[in-house]
Design an enzyme around this catalytic site. Sequence first.
Site, PDB file in Angstrom:
ATOM      1  CB  THR A 555      -0.885   0.000   1.253  1.00 21.79           C
ATOM      2  OG1 THR A 555       0.145   0.555   2.310  1.00 21.79           O
ATOM      3  CG2 THR A 555      -1.629  -1.328   1.576  1.00 21.79           C
ATOM      4  CE  LYS A 579       8.288   6.115  -3.151  1.00 25.31           C
ATOM      5  NZ  LYS A 579       7.982   5.118  -4.173  1.00 25.31           N
ATOM      6  CB  VAL A 609      15.262   2.814  -4.520  1.00 23.35           C
ATOM      7  CG1 VAL A 609      15.916   3.890  -5.308  1.00 23.35           C
ATOM      8  CG2 VAL A 609      14.962   3.574  -3.216  1.00 23.35           C
ATOM      9  CB  ALA A 611      10.147  -0.700  -9.771  1.00 22.70           C
ATOM     10  CG  LEU A 613      15.865  -0.976 -11.945  1.00 21.57           C
ATOM     11  CD1 LEU A 613      16.554   0.351 -12.073  1.00 21.57           C
ATOM     12  CD2 LEU A 613      16.389  -2.125 -12.846  1.00 21.57           C
ATOM     13  N   GLY A 664      -0.518   4.919 -15.984  1.00 16.11           N
ATOM     14  CA  GLY A 664      -0.364   4.594 -14.684  1.00 16.11           C
ATOM     15  C   GLY A 664       1.134   4.610 -14.393  1.00 16.11           C
ATOM     16  CG  ASP A 678       7.844   8.985  -5.268  1.00 12.97           C
ATOM     17  OD1 ASP A 678       7.478   8.361  -4.405  1.00 12.97           O
ATOM     18  OD2 ASP A 678       8.154   8.355  -6.503  1.00 12.97           O
ATOM     19  CE  LYS A 682      10.894   6.153  -6.110  1.00 11.37           C
ATOM     20  NZ  LYS A 682      10.571   6.214  -7.610  1.00 11.37           N
ATOM     21  N   GLY A 797       6.286   0.576 -12.998  1.00 18.03           N
ATOM     22  CA  GLY A 797       5.402  -0.275 -13.553  1.00 18.03           C
ATOM     23  C   GLY A 797       5.202  -1.570 -12.741  1.00 18.03           C
TER      24      GLY A 797
END
Length: 815
Positions: A555, A579, A609, A611, A613, A664, A678, A682, A797
């Site tokens: 969430t 996060k 951070v 996604a 990766l 999205g 955001d 990160k 994504g």
Amino acid sequence: MKVLKFGGTSVANAENITKVINIAKSEAQKQRIAVVVSAFGGITDQLLKAGELATQKDLSYVDTFEAIKARHIEACKLLLPKKKSELVILKVKDELKTLYDLLQGIYLINEFSDKTKDKILSYGELLSSYIISEALKESETSSTLKDSRTLIITDANHTQANVKVETTNKNIKDYFDESDEKITLLPGFVSKSDTNDTTTLGRGGSDYTAALIAAAVDASILEIWTDVSGMFTANPKLVRQAFPIEEISYQEAMELSHFGAKVLYPPTVQPTLQKKIPIYIKNTFEPEAEGTLISKNPKSKNGPVKGISHVENIALLTLEGNGMVGVPGFSKRLFSVLSLNQINVVLITQASSEHSICVGVFSDDAKKAKQVVDEEFAYEISLKKIKPLLVEGDLAIIAVVGDNMKNHQGISGRMFRALGQNNVNVRAIAQGASERNISAVIAHKDIKKALVSLHNIFFEKQIKTLNLFIVGLGNVGGILLKQIKKQQAHLREHLLLNIRVVGISNSKKMVFNTQGIDLRDWKSQIDTGTDRTHESFFETVKSLNLSNSIFIDITANEEVANTYTNYFEESISVIACNKIACSSSYSAYKTLKELSKKYGASFLFETNVGAGLPVINTLNNLINSGDEVTSIQAVLSGSLNFIFNNFNHNNSFHDIVKQAQEEGYTEPDPRIDLSGVDVARKILILARESGFKIDLNDIENKSFLPEESIKADSVSDFYDTLKTKALHFEGLYASADQNNCQLKYVAEFNNGKAKVGLREVDKDHPFYNLKGKDNIVLFYTNRYPEQPLIIKGAGAGAEVTASGLFADIITLGKN
Ligand code: ADP
Ligand code: ASP
Ligand code: MG
């Protein structure tokens, strides 16, 4: 000669009794046999209940009596031809009449002594053996019924009588020497005192009856026929992965049964051990299954641990005080007073300081123990040399058993590590001098978890089960469930990981299934799930108390992040996509890290951070291996990247942002992305993971947005300003274009300071060619001073984010 004993479930009804008769008949073709039977399953409990109701002046004892009667009459009707059954039923009713009178007597005088209890309980075995013997006679086999009470003689210790071995042996031997019957049927459990009263051998005692007969007649084999295919590595009703032990020694079987493996009544082993008679545990409902062989020299295929068992309803008594140190005789007095009062000691530990002795007893005895021990030590207690006996209840003992454990190092280490990792608090530990058994006293509520995790490490080294509890079933959550479903079989086979989704929740409902939620239709299950709150979700996870539990937060909700501490305190690992926890105040971040360490639970948040990766994992590996980060440069926003990669002369900034939202790539509220918050979060997390103490306010964030856009109150107002201020955005593009640069939203960390902002990067810069929604991170460290370590790839994504979460789950599985 061979002795076969059939337990309660094996003779529970006519259908099962027919199976028993078939087994007996086929054995009797090979040799003479003695068949010992229990009461019909559940009847002993019902007899006890009827007696107790009667003493409590509760007239419903009559209903219980009627239920007992109906069971026996029904069996007669189903097993015997009509004429014969009428005769047998008459006799059964006659016996039941005496039982009824006895119960009425109890009701009237309000007393249910142990002596009467034995009389009442004996009806179970006496009736079952009579009915089965009549059914056996029907099947044209030569057989006879012999009342065990005429053979097995005991003292008058009612309900737990001690056998007079010599007389009993002689009685049995003489009887069987004289008889040449092919099948002799005997009731288990019942015996007679030398004062001619009916006694019983303790609950589960039919096994013992059979062992006494086997030993007295020098039987070739004793077979215990029950409802499971042998003695299992753990109670199969509690541990699904448990499996039958092929061979086991007498001592191991004794230890396992002493510590609760109910499949064999502990005293059973003694008589057979002396005569070296092998015992087979067999399954009436699966006669072809191998079962377990109990013998002197078992073949051992498995590791040093043979089985795990547990005893419930334990209380721990602690006698302690400075007055005990160096003074001999305290333990002797403690044990004498317990034994004098017939209090059975199940476990003993004494600290080497001699400052305290701890013993485990059955909870039923705890009150009496407290009274008699405090009386015994009243003088020392009054002088404050020792404290009054401390009694703790609601406990259980869990025991790991194996003859070969003494030749292997580290068994107890593995045992207690597994318990510790699963937050099972150990109250006391005992290791038998033979080193055949290590036992631990734990809370009753932890039994299942302890059994499952110990079974897992000692018997299922190969497969580790992870129990997942997932909150947040949006785009990413849904894809994660799809990925898990697809990979489950592969992970089981190749990584020996069993991934089980036990709990899921969206913002309204939750669903739990300890066997694992069927992931094919989780959507319809959640629609009909129960209402949830963050607390109720946590409380359910806690009460399920499963080993290797993992909480997964998908969430963006602050309240969910606030519950992580609860999970850590239960030693439950947390994987966060959210996060908020790691980018809130430094002290909150630090507290979570420390809690996770303190409770041995992991805290992973790779997807915070980049996604999917491997940014944080790579950084952690650098730091843990002794490297130091000097600088980080990164493009960390898939959304801003998408926007600035597509924004040019031919379109408007407004339309591109709209498109990014529709596809999205942005948060529902695009201001979170466009304001740079955001990205700031990160880089904050990367700086913290690099070992720096830094807060969000310390990060310089010069916005590229015009004043009006920053001040916009709503999302639609914000979009309006993107239109009215189109010129401002066109200006940003034109300037970059003129300088042959690309616009990139960059996060930087240098010498302990971080900043985020829009930058024009020229074509020599590694960021220049960044495409689509890609992210890139450059780590400059002591080991990578000039050429940075670069991580680049899709940084937004649902698919890649879900796979980042999946990678965290697998990391935990490998721990
Ligand atoms: P019976 O009525 O045949 O004497 P019991 O109920 O006394 O049977 O014993 C069989 C039961 O023992 C099994 O159904 C199982 O629930 C329980 N049990 C506990 N521990 C073990 C174990 N380690 N192996 C097999 N069974 C066990
Ligand atoms: N019927 C007795 C009991 O339930 C004895 C036995 O089944 O072994 O305890
Ligand atoms: Mg039994």
